[in-house]
Design an enzyme around this catalytic site. Structure first.
Site, mmCIF file in Angstrom:
data_model
loop_
_atom_site.group_PDB
_atom_site.id
_atom_site.type_symbol
_atom_site.label_atom_id
_atom_site.label_comp_id
_atom_site.label_asym_id
_atom_site.label_seq_id
_atom_site.Cartn_x
_atom_site.Cartn_y
_atom_site.Cartn_z
ATOM 1 N N LYS A 81 0.814 -1.218 0.000
ATOM 2 C CA LYS A 81 0.000 0.000 0.000
ATOM 3 C C LYS A 81 0.853 1.276 0.000
ATOM 4 O O LYS A 81 0.352 2.347 -0.301
ATOM 5 C CB LYS A 81 -1.005 0.009 1.151
ATOM 6 C CG LYS A 81 -0.438 0.108 2.543
ATOM 7 C CD LYS A 81 -1.587 0.160 3.565
ATOM 8 C CE LYS A 81 -1.143 0.034 4.996
ATOM 9 N NZ LYS A 81 -0.149 0.987 5.442
ATOM 10 N N ASP A 82 2.154 1.160 0.326
ATOM 11 C CA ASP A 82 3.035 2.337 0.289
ATOM 12 C C ASP A 82 3.570 2.641 -1.107
ATOM 13 O O ASP A 82 4.137 3.711 -1.334
ATOM 14 C CB ASP A 82 4.256 2.133 1.215
ATOM 15 C CG ASP A 82 3.873 2.070 2.685
ATOM 16 O OD1 ASP A 82 2.809 2.620 3.038
ATOM 17 O OD2 ASP A 82 4.638 1.480 3.475
ATOM 18 N N ARG A 129 -8.618 8.114 4.875
ATOM 19 C CA ARG A 129 -9.545 7.060 4.415
ATOM 20 C C ARG A 129 -10.311 6.469 5.595
ATOM 21 O O ARG A 129 -11.534 6.271 5.539
ATOM 22 C CB ARG A 129 -8.732 5.953 3.715
ATOM 23 C CG ARG A 129 -9.484 4.657 3.466
ATOM 24 C CD ARG A 129 -8.544 3.548 3.007
ATOM 25 N NE ARG A 129 -7.546 3.190 4.002
ATOM 26 C CZ ARG A 129 -7.778 2.380 5.035
ATOM 27 N NH1 ARG A 129 -8.963 1.869 5.240
ATOM 28 N NH2 ARG A 129 -6.806 2.099 5.886
ATOM 29 N N ARG A 130 -9.583 6.147 6.678
ATOM 30 C CA ARG A 130 -10.253 5.584 7.853
ATOM 31 C C ARG A 130 -11.183 6.613 8.492
ATOM 32 O O ARG A 130 -12.299 6.300 8.882
ATOM 33 C CB ARG A 130 -9.215 5.109 8.878
ATOM 34 C CG ARG A 130 -8.467 3.852 8.433
ATOM 35 C CD ARG A 130 -7.337 3.483 9.382
ATOM 36 N NE ARG A 130 -6.678 2.240 8.972
ATOM 37 C CZ ARG A 130 -5.395 1.978 9.160
ATOM 38 N NH1 ARG A 130 -4.607 2.876 9.748
ATOM 39 N NH2 ARG A 130 -4.878 0.828 8.764
ATOM 40 N N ARG A 151 0.341 9.739 14.349
ATOM 41 C CA ARG A 151 1.252 8.902 13.581
ATOM 42 C C ARG A 151 2.230 8.237 14.534
ATOM 43 O O ARG A 151 2.112 8.359 15.745
ATOM 44 C CB ARG A 151 1.913 9.626 12.420
ATOM 45 C CG ARG A 151 2.611 10.903 12.621
ATOM 46 C CD ARG A 151 3.395 11.261 11.363
ATOM 47 N NE ARG A 151 4.202 10.135 10.889
ATOM 48 C CZ ARG A 151 5.157 10.231 9.987
ATOM 49 N NH1 ARG A 151 5.432 11.398 9.447
ATOM 50 N NH2 ARG A 151 5.855 9.184 9.609
ATOM 51 N N ARG A 157 1.257 4.026 18.733
ATOM 52 C CA ARG A 157 -0.186 4.182 18.529
ATOM 53 C C ARG A 157 -0.984 3.467 19.618
ATOM 54 O O ARG A 157 -1.930 4.020 20.161
ATOM 55 C CB ARG A 157 -0.571 3.666 17.136
ATOM 56 C CG ARG A 157 -0.004 4.560 16.035
ATOM 57 C CD ARG A 157 -0.293 4.029 14.647
ATOM 58 N NE ARG A 157 0.466 4.776 13.663
ATOM 59 C CZ ARG A 157 -0.034 5.215 12.508
ATOM 60 N NH1 ARG A 157 -1.278 4.972 12.190
ATOM 61 N NH2 ARG A 157 0.723 5.896 11.671
ATOM 62 N N CYS A 244 -1.442 7.913 -1.987
ATOM 63 C CA CYS A 244 -1.900 6.987 -0.947
ATOM 64 C C CYS A 244 -2.321 7.732 0.305
ATOM 65 O O CYS A 244 -2.725 7.134 1.285
ATOM 66 C CB CYS A 244 -0.846 5.919 -0.637
ATOM 67 S SG CYS A 244 0.626 6.530 0.136
#
Length: 319
Positions: A81-82, A129-130, A151, A157, A244
């Site tokens: 995804k990166d 997106r989330r 981040r 996290r 992305c």
């Protein structure tokens, strides 16, 4: 004389080291050659800015690709995804191994699920997106939540929840599996609630196009169904002209009739981060047998989404 070790370029994060270590072991078994990890620091690792600000695209990848092109490493492992959707000509995506669980998950205080979170719950995520999908779900189900941009690595996290600074954080299931912390998850978010990032849960193994023997050896790790799925997802992303860091979710999955895989379904979503507007569509077609067929599946769905107004939701990226 024993052959020299293959050099595998990897980011330094605990997650990157874990997933690269797993690939290194497999490649060593396949080739009979030792594999050594070469740790490379990327811009995305050192920058303290939010990913949405630094553009997201390629920030974790460029340094690894530079090392590949310079011949400092023989191959590199990325979280798929990166990867930017545009690929350098001198590099080849040698393998996309079998995908890990693509879902997003919640780690919340007191073992709470998403539905059990109290009104006003603060949920940490660095992903627009989330945010878009969580906020949309909350709006549609009469919940009030606050999404807080964060981040940092997995430890950082989860630490926000343990310290009581946040009620919950959202992470990718795949990363937690790979670092052995999946048992801390309090809720697996259904893909009907939150569609993952294009390519989430999949790895990309890249090497120089000129290295034919290594390319052939790495191809043994390729899973054709995973490759077709992520190709369709990334084609959708590219056709929406999104980096992305844009609020785009996509998932291609296989629809089976008993043991026989019949079709591939591709779902896509794009929305405003406050969740007030979402464009969510899906399409189903025969399982792509070629790269071009997988690309076409993504492009077709993107065209439908753009016709429904997706372009206006992409933020400042649209000309």
């Amino acid at each position: 004389m024993t052959e020299r070790a293959l050099r595998l370029g990897t980011r330094r994060s605990k997650l990157a080291m874990a997933q690269s270590g797993q690939v290194a072991e497999t490649v060593s078994q396949l080739t009979g050659r030792p594999v050594e990890l070469v740790e490379i620091t990327t811009y995305g690792d050192t920058s303290r800015e939010h990913l949405a600000q630094i553009g997201g695209t390629g920030v974790f990848v460029t340094a690894l690709r530079d090392a590949l092109l310079a011949g400092e490493v023989d191959f590199a492992v990325h979280s798929l995804k990166d990867l930017p959707t545009a690929k350098p000509e001198d590099l080849v995506l040698a393998a996309v191994p079998l995908r890990e669980d693509p879902r997003d998950v919640l780690i919340a205080r007191d073992g709470l699920t998403f539905a059990e979170l109290p009104n006003g719950a603060r949920i940490g995520t660095g992903s627009p997106r989330r945010m878009a999908q969580l906020n949309a779900y909350a709006r549609n189900h009469g919940m009030t939540i606050e999404t807080v941009p964060i981040r940092g690595n997995i430890d950082t996290r989860i630490g926000f929840v343990h310290k009581g600074e946040l009620d919950a954080v959202v992470l990718a299931a795949a990363g937690l599996h790979r670092v052995g912390r999946i048992d801390e998850v309090t809720d697996f978010l259904s893909v009907d609630t939150v569609l993952p990032a294009p390519g989430q849960g999949a790895l990309a193994i890249e090497c120089a196009a000129s290295n034919a023997s290594l390319t052939a050896a790495l191809a043994e790790l390729d899973d054709p169904y995973t490759r077709a799925a992520v190709t369709a997802e990334r084609s959708l992303l590219a056709a929406l002209e999104a980096g992305c860091s844009a609020p785009v979710g996509a998932l291609a999955d296989l629809l089976a009739d008993g043991q026989i895989v019949k079709e591939m379904r591709l779902r896509g979503v794009v929305g405003t981060t406050d969740g007030s507007t979402l464009v969510q569509l899906s399409t189903t077609g025969p399982v792509p047998e070629t790269h071009d067929q997988a690309l076409a599946l993504g492009r077709e769905l993107a065209a439908e989404m753009l016709a429904k107004g997706a372009a206006g939701l992409m933020g400042e990226r649209v000309l």
